[in-house]
Design a protein around this motif. Sequence first.
Motif, PDB file in Angstrom:
ATOM      1  N   LYS A  77       0.769  -1.125   0.009  1.00 28.69           N
ATOM      2  CA  LYS A  77      -0.002   0.082   0.018  1.00 28.69           C
ATOM      3  C   LYS A  77       1.019   1.216   0.147  1.00 28.69           C
ATOM      4  O   LYS A  77       1.757   1.307   0.966  1.00 28.69           O
ATOM      5  N   GLU A  95      -3.854   5.706   0.005  1.00 31.35           N
ATOM      6  CA  GLU A  95      -5.083   5.295   0.568  1.00 31.35           C
ATOM      7  C   GLU A  95      -5.822   4.408  -0.379  1.00 31.35           C
ATOM      8  O   GLU A  95      -6.503   3.745  -0.021  1.00 31.35           O
ATOM      9  N   ARG A  96      -5.560   4.721  -1.701  1.00 32.34           N
ATOM     10  CA  ARG A  96      -6.212   4.007  -2.709  1.00 32.34           C
ATOM     11  C   ARG A  96      -5.339   3.463  -3.776  1.00 32.34           C
ATOM     12  O   ARG A  96      -5.564   3.255  -4.926  1.00 32.34           O
ATOM     13  N   VAL A 154      -1.697   1.227  -4.852  1.00 35.46           N
ATOM     14  CA  VAL A 154      -0.467   0.218  -4.302  1.00 35.46           C
ATOM     15  C   VAL A 154       0.386   0.061  -5.467  1.00 35.46           C
ATOM     16  O   VAL A 154       0.273   0.850  -6.532  1.00 35.46           O
TER      17      VAL A 154
END
Length: 83
Positions: A35, A38-39, A41
């Motif tokens: 990660k 937050e959104r 990878v």
Amino acid sequence: MPIMRMPAVKAETGHRSHGSIYTAIKAGLFTKPVKIGERSVGWPDDEVKAINAARIAGKSDADIKALVNRLHSKRDQLALALV
């Protein structure tokens, strides 16, 4: 250690889709993403390169699964060293 996002991982590995990367992860043939937001990878570039080198060398799926396990262990050790 640079982090590669999905488009770069696909280009580097020759995978054509996100799904094929995630299928390889489920099969234990590719490392899990880390990660980075937050959104979002990505994958450490050294892991992607190590898996590619194993494929190029003709390693078996069993050998690559063992490599993936070692790479995940190395990740865990690095995280513990930072604590």
